[in-house]
Design a protein around this motif. Structure first.
Motif, short mmCIF file in Angstrom:
data_model
loop_
_atom_site.label_atom_id
_atom_site.label_comp_id
_atom_site.label_asym_id
_atom_site.label_seq_id
_atom_site.Cartn_x
_atom_site.Cartn_y
_atom_site.Cartn_z
N ASP A 197 1.70 -6.58 9.21
CA ASP A 197 2.03 -5.31 8.56
C ASP A 197 0.77 -4.77 7.87
O ASP A 197 -0.27 -4.66 8.51
N LYS A 198 0.83 -4.51 6.59
CA LYS A 198 -0.27 -3.88 5.88
C LYS A 198 -1.34 -4.86 5.43
O LYS A 198 -2.39 -4.46 4.93
N ALA A 199 -1.05 -6.14 5.52
CA ALA A 199 -1.95 -7.21 5.07
C ALA A 199 -2.16 -7.19 3.57
O ALA A 199 -3.04 -7.87 3.05
N THR A 200 -1.33 -6.45 2.86
CA THR A 200 -1.44 -6.43 1.40
C THR A 200 -0.08 -6.16 0.77
O THR A 200 0.79 -5.52 1.38
N THR A 201 0.09 -6.65 -0.42
CA THR A 201 1.25 -6.35 -1.25
C THR A 201 0.74 -5.55 -2.43
O THR A 201 -0.26 -5.92 -3.05
N VAL A 202 1.41 -4.44 -2.74
CA VAL A 202 0.88 -3.50 -3.72
C VAL A 202 1.89 -3.28 -4.84
O VAL A 202 3.07 -2.99 -4.59
N ILE A 203 1.40 -3.42 -6.06
CA ILE A 203 2.17 -3.07 -7.26
C ILE A 203 1.40 -1.95 -7.95
O ILE A 203 0.21 -2.08 -8.21
N GLY A 204 2.06 -0.84 -8.27
CA GLY A 204 1.39 0.30 -8.87
C GLY A 204 1.11 0.12 -10.35
O GLY A 204 0.69 -0.95 -10.81
N ASP A 205 1.36 1.16 -11.13
CA ASP A 205 1.08 1.16 -12.56
C ASP A 205 2.36 1.22 -13.38
O ASP A 205 3.37 1.78 -12.95
N ASP A 206 2.30 0.65 -14.59
CA ASP A 206 3.35 0.83 -15.61
C ASP A 206 4.71 0.30 -15.17
O ASP A 206 5.75 0.87 -15.51
N ASN A 207 4.71 -0.80 -14.44
CA ASN A 207 5.96 -1.40 -14.00
C ASN A 207 6.37 -2.56 -14.91
O ASN A 207 5.52 -3.22 -15.50
N LEU A 208 7.67 -2.81 -14.98
CA LEU A 208 8.21 -3.98 -15.65
C LEU A 208 8.87 -4.87 -14.61
O LEU A 208 9.88 -4.49 -14.01
N LEU A 209 8.28 -6.04 -14.37
CA LEU A 209 8.84 -7.03 -13.46
C LEU A 209 9.41 -8.14 -14.32
O LEU A 209 8.68 -8.88 -14.97
N CYS A 210 10.74 -8.24 -14.35
CA CYS A 210 11.40 -9.15 -15.28
C CYS A 210 11.44 -10.58 -14.76
O CYS A 210 11.02 -10.87 -13.64
N VAL A 211 11.96 -11.47 -15.59
CA VAL A 211 11.89 -12.92 -15.36
C VAL A 211 12.36 -13.28 -13.95
O VAL A 211 13.44 -12.88 -13.50
N ASN A 212 11.51 -14.03 -13.24
CA ASN A 212 11.83 -14.63 -11.94
C ASN A 212 12.04 -13.61 -10.83
O ASN A 212 12.61 -13.92 -9.79
N ALA A 213 11.58 -12.38 -11.03
CA ALA A 213 11.62 -11.41 -9.92
C ALA A 213 10.70 -11.89 -8.80
O ALA A 213 9.63 -12.46 -9.06
#
Length: 262
Positions: free
Chosen positions: A105-121
């Protein structure tokens, strides 16, 4: 290269070659490999693992036992050089896992800005998470999932691979999403079904009353008119000329591959 203002706990392991920016803090028993880049002002707490070709932006907070940039869980993965890219000002809570992409696929995983990833996501390979999202406790994004800006995926929910959660959509807790969720839509259940617009989220984010009326009219055409999606598409295009946010509905209907939740 470690900036002179970075504070690395003596019990942390930072391999030679890692790039650590100004005013970064790294807690005890954290492990950072040689190809990692961490931007200015980011706080990496204790017992964190950051591996591979992972680039993390500025002013993030990464809590204990998070794992960023680990090998993905795709059986096709053969050790290829793939990446994770994380933007700025994200909060990555305890035991979150973010896996690097695949060459299929894209060969990358992308997380943008100002996100909240909670416990064990769990953010699987090749996912793209936009900006200002909320990914709840124990939520799972399967491989190749896209989550739009300001969307919410609540606790214990699972998003099937290759699905899209549109901007400003809201997935209620304990849901199983196996098709695309259009933007602005509130969805819940196993399998997830639409329950109207995410009015609370839309109001909080400054949508005008006229825009809400336009979106509500478009929603009714999609879900309550009895028309086929092919019949609805030209009507939505006309509505989008008067209410710009309706374009979000038009766009997802054009690009969906798995179909939308109905």
């Amino acid at each position: 290269m470690i900036h002179e203002t970075a504070k690395i706990h003596p019990a942390a392991v930072v391999e030679e070659g890692a790039k650590i920016g100004a005013n970064v803090t790294v807690g005890p028993f954290t492990y950072i490999t040689q190809d990692v880049e961490i931007g200015d002002g980011t706080e990496v707490m204790s017992h964190v693992v950051i591996k591979g070709k992972t680039v993390i932006g500025k002013d993030n907070r990464i809590f204990p036992f998070a794992i960023v940039g680990e090998e993905n869980q795709d059986k096709k993965y053969g050790g290829e050089e793939t990446t994770v890219v994380v933007g700025d000002r994200n909060v990555i809570r305890e035991s979150v896992q973010i896996h690097r992409g695949t060459t299929q696929d894209k060969a990358t995983t992308v997380i943008g800005d100002d996100n909240l990833l909670c416990v064990n996501a769990h953010i699987a390979h090749d996912c793209v998470v936009g900006n200002h999202t909320h990914i709840g406790n124990n939520a799972i994004l399967g491989g190749h999932v896209t989550v739009g800006d300001y969307a919410g995926v609540m606790a214990l929910s699972a998003i099937h691979p290759f699905c899209e959660v549109g901007a400003y959509a809201y997935i209620g807790g304990c849901s199983a999403v196996v098709q695309d969720v259009p933007p602005y839509v509130l969805a819940q259940g196993n399998h997830a079904k639409p329950f109207g617009l995410n009015l609370v989220g839309l109001k909080r984010n400054g949508f005008e009353k006229s825009e809400l009326r336009g979106l509500n009219k478009a929603y009714k055409e999609i879900y309550r008119s009895g028309k086929t999606l092919e019949e609805v598409k030209p009507l939505l295009a006309e509505m989008a000329e008067e209410c710009a946010p309706v374009k979000g509905f038009c766009e997802i209907l054009e690009r969906t591959e798995r179909g939308i939740i109905r």
